[in-house]
Motif scaffolding. Sequence first.
Motif, short mmCIF file in Angstrom:
data_model
loop_
_atom_site.label_atom_id
_atom_site.label_comp_id
_atom_site.label_asym_id
_atom_site.label_seq_id
_atom_site.Cartn_x
_atom_site.Cartn_y
_atom_site.Cartn_z
N ALA A 1 50.61 4.60 37.46
CA ALA A 1 50.33 3.80 36.27
C ALA A 1 50.14 4.68 35.04
O ALA A 1 49.58 5.78 35.13
N PRO A 2 50.61 4.23 33.87
CA PRO A 2 51.32 2.97 33.59
C PRO A 2 52.85 3.14 33.53
O PRO A 2 53.53 2.37 32.86
N ASP A 3 53.37 4.16 34.21
CA ASP A 3 54.81 4.45 34.14
C ASP A 3 55.61 3.53 35.05
O ASP A 3 55.07 2.89 35.96
N TRP A 4 56.92 3.51 34.83
CA TRP A 4 57.81 2.83 35.77
C TRP A 4 57.86 3.61 37.07
O TRP A 4 57.90 4.83 37.06
N LYS A 5 57.84 2.91 38.18
CA LYS A 5 57.93 3.52 39.51
C LYS A 5 59.03 2.80 40.29
O LYS A 5 59.03 1.58 40.41
N THR A 6 59.98 3.58 40.83
CA THR A 6 61.01 3.02 41.71
C THR A 6 60.50 3.04 43.14
O THR A 6 60.12 4.10 43.65
N TYR A 7 60.49 1.91 43.79
CA TYR A 7 60.06 1.79 45.18
C TYR A 7 61.26 1.56 46.08
O TYR A 7 62.16 0.77 45.77
N ARG A 8 61.29 2.27 47.19
CA ARG A 8 62.24 2.01 48.28
C ARG A 8 61.41 1.97 49.56
O ARG A 8 61.11 3.00 50.15
N ILE A 9 61.03 0.78 49.96
CA ILE A 9 60.09 0.59 51.07
C ILE A 9 60.86 0.12 52.30
O ILE A 9 61.59 -0.88 52.24
N GLN B 1 56.39 -1.75 36.82
CA GLN B 1 55.52 -1.17 35.79
C GLN B 1 54.29 -2.05 35.65
O GLN B 1 54.39 -3.25 35.40
N GLY B 2 53.12 -1.46 35.84
CA GLY B 2 51.87 -2.18 35.67
C GLY B 2 51.35 -2.01 34.26
O GLY B 2 51.35 -0.91 33.72
#
Length: 577
Positions: A274-282, A225-226
């Motif tokens: 932004a500005p929400d939470w983001k789930t990353y799977r990289i 979260q930014g």
Amino acid sequence: MNYTVTPLTVVEFSYRNDVQGEIHGLGLDEDTQLNNAPRVFQFHGTQYWDKARRLGASDWYAGPSGTWKDYRIEVGKSYTGLMRYLVVGNDHDVTTPNATASIKNIKLYNAEDYDKDGIPDWWENQWGTDVAFKDAGLDSDNDGLSNYQEYQNNSDPLDPEGPLTLAGYLDLRPYNSHTGQDVPSAGTITVENKGESMTVVGNRWVRVPYDYNVTPNTVMEFELQGHQQGEIHAVGLDVDTLDANGKQLCQLWGTDVWSNAFQPGDYDGYSHHAPDWKTYRIRVGRLTTGAMHHFFVVNDDDNAPHDASMTIRKVRFYEAPINDAQGYVDLRYWSGYGLPTNDGDVPKSGSVTPANNGRELSIAGNRWLQVLVDYPVTPRTVVEFSYRADAEGETHGLGLDENTELADAARVFRIHGTQASSYTITTPPSQRYRDQGSWRQYHLPVGRTYPAGLMRYLVLANDDDRLSPLASTQFKDIKIFEQEDADSDGMPDAWEIANSLNPNYAGDANADPDQDGLTNYQEYVTGTNPDTPDTDEDSLRDKLSAFGLAAYWKMDITGTSDKKFKMRPIRMPMEPH
């Protein structure tokens, strides 16, 4: 063998490999069922088995081929109870398997524990704790882990900065300042939830000691979260503490583009979330591989008032092949498609929900998604999948693309939707989806349309540009493979056999047994029946239905006894694909 495994049980052996296969490992099991519980410890192979317990980087067999490596595995840390079998795996599922390995001097025993505190004497001697004193419950280095937990994690009980994981997530508490970039006086670090979450404010660069052997199947997963954008926001593993000697980290956000970091493309830039939470799977293993020793968090902000801020949590690394054991694409590792030009995915317009261990994906809103597949397309490449729509949008379809640009070439086969576009490939009417709420299976010979070469991404389209998009679709059981075509006539063997053609005679491609104006090859491409002149029973021969009415109106008759009819326009392709 009937051996009762306790928390102190150890297996020792020596291993040698001459030809690497897909999975090499050893373990104990209470039965002969392969997939009911993780019992095998994998320490070598080109693939990572999700039912195995993978050993760490230091225990991974790295060769060179033909050399012996000694192993000591504390099986009692992973499971206990009566085990009937010793299991040795040398998996190699190819046409001509040649994997070759040797195992010798296997010994199974319970380690000595003089003070009966659950920690074996050899481990206490190795790390300097007292073998004659029950100190398992103590936290000798005040890092939040008891000595027994340190033993379970195989971390240093006297060093609070050892590599730790809690509940499967990286413990971010033992961070260090990254000398040369970090400015502690220009910001703060707050670690919460027992090391699971870190909030960074100001001009801060920090690293957490962490050893991980990155392979082509390695995934980096975390939530971000930014709060306030700075110049560079990046995370990732690195082999050393130098930040300018090669790309290792992934930049996610920031006003500056850091040339020594990977940039969004394989993964989303955070600015779209932004500005929400983001789930990353990289899939970091598709960017870099090798033994890594540090996890970096970068929150660069060189200019006053140094108020850049972000929170990262639930960081973990694991192995996940692109395809599952049945060959289906794992759809959990999606990201936005067409984001660099802002013509494609609109993340905040809807949702994406994976299901069934990644074999199914539900999409709602104005979404264009990509899944990294790295598939070398040939003229025989086929994509099979099942599709369902509950609410129609403008464009629904699937395809492969060599890059993340939406508008540079038509790559998506449109199978449903109210609009066509230059971004998509028109499919024959027989392949149009018309049964809302029901599943339909598709077989697309994409290799007949695409140029031969590497396609990096599977693309899923659920386009709906309305102010309040309602489009809703599901894709499942997606498989990309090479079809067999013994006579090289463009028609796959399975299709020829199913339609009573000869898979070993190329001349039948140009035949027209049902005399509907389409050759057998054209029937295959358009999805019509080569033995039926009017496949869709619309009173028009298949050639007219497929290619001959591009500028005309086609009538769908849904009349009842009162002679009422419904008419709608459909544009049709002039040429076969």
